[in-house]
Design a protein around this motif. Structure first.
Motif, PDB file in Angstrom:
ATOM      1  N   VAL A  84       0.804  -1.248   0.063  1.00 21.73           N
ATOM      2  CA  VAL A  84       0.082   0.066   0.078  1.00 21.73           C
ATOM      3  C   VAL A  84       1.003   1.095   0.210  1.00 21.73           C
ATOM      4  CG1 VAL A  84      -1.709   1.409   1.251  1.00 21.73           C
ATOM      5  CG2 VAL A  84      -1.916  -1.348   1.280  1.00 21.73           C
ATOM      6  N   VAL A  85       1.816   1.380   0.898  1.00 21.98           N
ATOM      7  CA  VAL A  85       2.700   2.496   0.925  1.00 21.98           C
ATOM      8  C   VAL A  85       3.599   2.368  -0.537  1.00 21.98           C
ATOM      9  CG1 VAL A  85       5.095   3.367   1.935  1.00 21.98           C
ATOM     10  CG2 VAL A  85       3.370   2.294   3.354  1.00 21.98           C
ATOM     11  N   ALA A  86       3.751   1.369  -1.255  1.00 19.11           N
ATOM     12  CA  ALA A  86       4.645   1.497  -2.423  1.00 19.11           C
ATOM     13  C   ALA A  86       3.726   2.272  -3.474  1.00 19.11           C
ATOM     14  CB  ALA A  86       5.091   0.081  -2.920  1.00 19.11           C
ATOM     15  N   VAL A  87       2.466   1.532  -3.498  1.00 14.18           N
ATOM     16  CA  VAL A  87       1.332   2.236  -4.326  1.00 14.18           C
ATOM     17  C   VAL A  87       1.279   3.864  -4.122  1.00 14.18           C
ATOM     18  CG1 VAL A  87      -1.066   2.386  -5.093  1.00 14.18           C
ATOM     19  CG2 VAL A  87       0.173   0.146  -4.947  1.00 14.18           C
ATOM     20  N   GLY A  88       1.076   3.875  -2.788  1.00 15.64           N
ATOM     21  CA  GLY A  88       1.042   5.497  -2.149  1.00 15.64           C
ATOM     22  C   GLY A  88       2.202   6.294  -2.891  1.00 15.64           C
ATOM     23  N   MET A  89       3.529   5.893  -2.732  1.00 17.35           N
ATOM     24  CA  MET A  89       4.515   6.398  -3.244  1.00 17.35           C
ATOM     25  C   MET A  89       4.361   6.844  -4.669  1.00 17.35           C
ATOM     26  SD  MET A  89       6.826   7.444  -0.741  1.00 17.35           S
ATOM     27  CE  MET A  89       6.590   7.047   0.981  1.00 17.35           C
ATOM     28  N   VAL A  90       3.820   5.831  -5.312  1.00 23.01           N
ATOM     29  CA  VAL A  90       3.890   6.152  -6.759  1.00 23.01           C
ATOM     30  C   VAL A  90       2.771   7.341  -7.038  1.00 23.01           C
ATOM     31  CG1 VAL A  90       2.920   5.124  -8.981  1.00 23.01           C
ATOM     32  CG2 VAL A  90       4.345   3.757  -7.566  1.00 23.01           C
ATOM     33  N   GLY A  91       1.721   7.278  -6.302  1.00 22.66           N
ATOM     34  CA  GLY A  91       0.833   8.494  -6.418  1.00 22.66           C
ATOM     35  C   GLY A  91       1.514   9.739  -5.939  1.00 22.66           C
ATOM     36  N   TYR A  92       2.281   9.708  -5.351  1.00 23.24           N
ATOM     37  CA  TYR A  92       3.010  10.972  -4.380  1.00 23.24           C
ATOM     38  C   TYR A  92       4.070  11.363  -5.621  1.00 23.24           C
ATOM     39  CZ  TYR A  92       5.625  14.196  -1.743  1.00 23.24           C
ATOM     40  OH  TYR A  92       6.054  15.456  -1.157  1.00 23.24           O
ATOM     41  N   VAL A  93       4.340  10.437  -6.509  1.00 20.96           N
ATOM     42  CA  VAL A  93       5.386  10.894  -7.676  1.00 20.96           C
ATOM     43  C   VAL A  93       4.781  11.446  -8.733  1.00 20.96           C
ATOM     44  CG1 VAL A  93       6.945  10.102  -9.386  1.00 20.96           C
ATOM     45  CG2 VAL A  93       7.306   9.223  -7.120  1.00 20.96           C
ATOM     46  N   LEU A  94       3.366  10.941  -9.041  1.00 22.39           N
ATOM     47  CA  LEU A  94       2.683  11.320 -10.250  1.00 22.39           C
ATOM     48  C   LEU A  94       2.060  12.816  -9.733  1.00 22.39           C
ATOM     49  CD1 LEU A  94       0.683   8.210 -11.194  1.00 22.39           C
ATOM     50  CD2 LEU A  94       2.608   9.249 -12.367  1.00 22.39           C
ATOM     51  N   TRP A  95       1.864  12.689  -8.475  1.00 18.81           N
ATOM     52  CA  TRP A  95       1.295  14.334  -8.024  1.00 18.81           C
ATOM     53  C   TRP A  95       2.397  15.277  -8.150  1.00 18.81           C
ATOM     54  CZ3 TRP A  95      -1.812  17.819  -7.673  1.00 18.81           C
ATOM     55  CH2 TRP A  95      -1.789  18.764  -6.625  1.00 18.81           C
ATOM     56  N   ARG A  96       3.515  15.002  -7.708  1.00 17.66           N
ATOM     57  CA  ARG A  96       4.659  16.001  -7.752  1.00 17.66           C
ATOM     58  C   ARG A  96       4.934  16.376  -9.267  1.00 17.66           C
ATOM     59  NH1 ARG A  96       5.022  18.935  -3.629  1.00 17.66           N
ATOM     60  NH2 ARG A  96       6.573  18.279  -1.905  1.00 17.66           N
ATOM     61  N   VAL A  97       4.789  15.230 -10.356  1.00 14.98           N
ATOM     62  CA  VAL A  97       5.066  15.631 -11.515  1.00 14.98           C
ATOM     63  C   VAL A  97       3.914  16.566 -12.036  1.00 14.98           C
ATOM     64  CG1 VAL A  97       5.007  14.539 -13.910  1.00 14.98           C
ATOM     65  CG2 VAL A  97       6.305  13.454 -12.135  1.00 14.98           C
TER      66      VAL A  97
END
Length: 289
Positions: A84-97
């Motif tokens: 779940v944390v890994a998927v959340g991190m991907v979401g955070y990366v996409l949001w930063r982009v």
């Protein structure tokens, strides 16, 4: 000529706002962003709790964000939580982009805005590596690699081996310290308030939310200043071993007079930062929302 440049700049800003609004009208963009903030909070909570255990003599260790992933993987249901944390991190990366490219926060195309948006891209890169480390642990394809002081000293040595390497390390250190100072300033001036829908909370809770957020952002900023200073010292002495990551900064605090108190305060601050991330996940104000 000046009027024409002004009109073009205004048009570019309107286009950027339109793209940012379109991005945030996609419900999945907002959901991924909120999950990303929550995942980031979980990681900092683990770092802070482990440091608190050290401060109070209950075991634990000073670690960094990668070490926090390893700790999560060792817990009951750790693989599920880590996924779940890994998927959340991907979401955070996409949001930063999205923040960097579409500018939903309206930072603009001025010098300050472009620097801020470039910082979002750097943040995206950092958390992309963290997300990949989390996925490796979930899939059982290896650990997270070197982390903390070992990682900081390795890449510092590599950078120093390049032409003008010491100067580059010093610049990186100054940038990291500058980010930390900005974080502390943001906390002191409560610049984070505009990003949160505090009117959705009871007044008493909103007051405590601001206090905790202020403490968390300030603590993280001071740790960043320490890491930046360590890098500058490494550059000035041409000694990569003077570089320290998050775990080294916490360990340095623990080694000072009244180190237990200093470490406990810093650790509590990182836990407070985790709470601030949870508040962002729940109450973050998005463009068009």
């Amino acid at each position: 000529m000046a009027n024409e440049i002004g009109r073009k700049a205004s048009e570019l800003k309107r286009q950027g706002d339109h793209l940012g609004a379109r991005a945030m009208h996609n419900p999945w963009t907002e959901r991924l962003a909120r999950l990303g903030y929550l995942a980031k909070g979980v990681v900092y909570a683990v770092v802070g709790v482990l440091a608190l255990q050290v401060a109070f003599g209950q075991g634990g260790e000073t670690t960094d964000t990668k070490g926090a992933l390893t700790t999560l993987a060792q817990e009951t249901w750790g693989t599920v939580l880590l996924a779940v944390v890994a998927v959340g991190m991907v979401g955070y990366v996409l949001w930063r982009v999205v923040q960097a490219w579409m500018d939903p926060d309206g930072k603009g195309t001025g010098a300050k805005g472009l620097v801020t948006r470039a910082g979002y891209l750097v943040s995206a890169g950092v958390y992309a590596f963290l997300a990949m480390a989390a996925f490796r642990l979930v899939l059982g394809t290896g650990g997270v690699g070197r982390h903390g002081d070992q990682s900081a000293q390795t890449w510092t040595a590599r950078l120093m081996s390049q032409p003008f390497g010491q100067a580059l390390v010093a610049v990186v250190g100054l940038v990291i310290a500058g980010v930390g100072i900005w974080q502390a300033y943001k906390a002191w001036k409560e610049k984070f308030r505009d990003k949160l829908r505090l009117d959705g909370m009871p007044p008493r809770q909103a007051e405590w939310a601001v206090r905790v957020s202020k403490l968390g952002i300030l603590a993280r900023g001071l740790v960043f200043v320490m890491m930046g200073v360590f890098l500058v010292q490494a550059a000035l002495t041409a000694n990569p071993r003077r570089a320290h990551g998050l775990d080294g900064a916490l360990a340095t605090l623990a080694a000072q007079p009244y180190g237990t108190v200093l470490l406990a305060l810093a650790a509590a601050g990182l836990v407070a930062y985790a709470i601030y991330m949870a508040l962002e996940a729940r109450y973050r104000r998005f463009l068009g929302a």
